[in-house]
Design an enzyme around this catalytic site. Sequence first.
Site, mmCIF file in Angstrom:
data_model
loop_
_atom_site.group_PDB
_atom_site.id
_atom_site.type_symbol
_atom_site.label_atom_id
_atom_site.label_comp_id
_atom_site.label_asym_id
_atom_site.label_seq_id
_atom_site.Cartn_x
_atom_site.Cartn_y
_atom_site.Cartn_z
ATOM 1 N N ASN A 163 0.833 -1.213 0.000
ATOM 2 C CA ASN A 163 0.000 0.000 0.000
ATOM 3 C C ASN A 163 0.864 1.259 0.000
ATOM 4 O OD1 ASN A 163 -2.522 -1.431 0.134
ATOM 5 N ND2 ASN A 163 -2.071 -1.842 2.285
ATOM 6 N N ARG A 168 7.666 7.271 -1.621
ATOM 7 C CA ARG A 168 7.550 7.018 -0.180
ATOM 8 C C ARG A 168 8.351 5.777 0.220
ATOM 9 N NH1 ARG A 168 3.248 4.993 3.414
ATOM 10 N NH2 ARG A 168 3.447 6.054 5.412
ATOM 11 N N ARG A 218 4.140 -2.168 8.868
ATOM 12 C CA ARG A 218 5.253 -2.838 8.169
ATOM 13 C C ARG A 218 6.415 -3.109 9.118
ATOM 14 N NH1 ARG A 218 3.529 1.546 5.741
ATOM 15 N NH2 ARG A 218 2.224 1.385 3.871
ATOM 16 N N LYS A 262 2.608 -11.214 -4.782
ATOM 17 C CA LYS A 262 3.269 -10.180 -5.597
ATOM 18 C C LYS A 262 4.670 -9.876 -5.076
ATOM 19 C CE LYS A 262 4.028 -5.500 -6.342
ATOM 20 N NZ LYS A 262 4.368 -4.351 -5.483
ATOM 21 N N PRO A 279 5.499 -10.520 -11.524
ATOM 22 C CA PRO A 279 4.742 -9.889 -10.433
ATOM 23 C C PRO A 279 3.494 -9.195 -10.975
ATOM 24 C CG PRO A 279 7.084 -9.324 -10.329
ATOM 25 C CD PRO A 279 6.845 -9.948 -11.662
ATOM 26 N N ASP A 281 0.384 -6.774 -9.993
ATOM 27 C CA ASP A 281 -0.329 -5.879 -9.085
ATOM 28 C C ASP A 281 -1.435 -5.211 -9.889
ATOM 29 O OD1 ASP A 281 0.994 -4.075 -10.692
ATOM 30 O OD2 ASP A 281 2.176 -3.170 -9.085
ATOM 31 N N HIS A 283 -1.512 -2.395 -11.366
ATOM 32 C CA HIS A 283 -1.008 -1.773 -12.596
ATOM 33 C C HIS A 283 -0.881 -2.805 -13.709
ATOM 34 C CE1 HIS A 283 -0.147 2.020 -10.597
ATOM 35 N NE2 HIS A 283 0.478 1.368 -9.641
ATOM 36 N N GLN A 300 -14.235 -9.125 -11.989
ATOM 37 C CA GLN A 300 -13.773 -9.135 -10.599
ATOM 38 C C GLN A 300 -13.201 -7.772 -10.212
ATOM 39 O OE1 GLN A 300 -13.903 -12.259 -8.951
ATOM 40 N NE2 GLN A 300 -13.343 -11.314 -6.992
ATOM 41 N N PHE A 331 5.750 -2.370 -17.416
ATOM 42 C CA PHE A 331 5.496 -1.721 -16.126
ATOM 43 C C PHE A 331 6.185 -0.355 -16.092
ATOM 44 C CE2 PHE A 331 6.432 -0.740 -11.700
ATOM 45 C CZ PHE A 331 5.225 -0.997 -11.083
#
Length: 395
Positions: A163, A168, A218, A262, A279, A281, A283, A300, A331
């Site tokens: 998330n 960040r 985390r 992921k 991977p 996600d 995106h 979905q 990506f």
Amino acid sequence: MARHAVFSSGAKIWKSLECAKSELRLDLTLACGQTFRWRETAEGHWTGVIRGRVWTLTQTEDTLWYYVYKNEGGAGGENRDQKKDSQKIDEEETQSATAQQDAEVEAEMLRDYFQLRVKLGDLYREWGAADCHFKQIADIFTGVRMLRQDPTECLFSFICTSNNHISRIQGMVERLCQALGTPLCQLDQTSYHDFPTLSALADRGVEQRLRDLGFGYRARFLQQSAKQILDTHGLQWLDGLRNVLYLEARDALRTLPGVGTKVADCVCLMSLDKSEAVPVDTHVWQIAKRDYKYTADNGQKTLTEKIHRDIGDFFRELWGPYAGWAHSVLFCADLKKFQNLKEMIHLKQSKKKELCEGNCKKFKIKREFDGHEKKKKPKSERQKKAKMSIKTEEV
């Protein structure tokens, strides 16, 4: 105080490897979200840490240039030059031999880190032949290469990605290194640290310390995963996952706190030599739906294990054993920071379309002229006929 090296200040202190930009583009590879510790410290110059050493990298069209700093804070080449006059001949010879060995070791570190033995141009041609959409993207996003990172750094960096967004995550990883990593050197008031060891991450006081630094939930995942690895598997376990099959490595990683499918796939692809790992996600899911008309999700709304598996299998079928590498090109092209480059793709496509339409129009006109329309008589003949008619009337 030592400063970040700049190539224009003196190329003699830099070392180099032959490497075309089509095989590696630093600006795309180091900023596309597979690593979080590289910073652009001058235009086209990237500074980061590989295997406990601080490096600055830059490149010209066919050469990768690199500069490695001494860990005590000075620049290696400059310090050796300053000491040389005061050394004895045998010490100079020993130092020269050591420097040569260091140069060979550093060159091999870079080849390994960037996986330069993999011929990226050949892979791009294979992917482009199998996938017309990839071919359009590849014309602009050349040189996007997968790194071979240290497994510990890769795993614990990606636990921070939950998330989160790239800028960040970069801040979190940097704070993690400053808090728990070994200091390496300081350049232009920027301190560089090695990535923390498993033992440092597993310490019982780490969770609260990281919470105080803004890691939130985390913090617990980081400390508990490190402790579980040490208590259950041992120091060499992560490196050992390079020697097992992809699915076995992925499932092993998923037993750790904070590691889902992921994150496990990212670690497999970017540090454990599993080039087939894709991977997935939100995106990548959107890319599959938008550009490859993926509809097997039946509307979905959330990314399920089945969707993850289906999309991964689809791209592995399309791109082959290096599917994870090809996925990373798409990506990268989908990141907001590179949208100016992606606009160049649309511009190229528009020009090609206009050129195609123009050629079609010319072809149509040529066909009409060649027999689908009556040919007009030359003006001079029409004028002659008109004059003859006038004369006949006058008579």
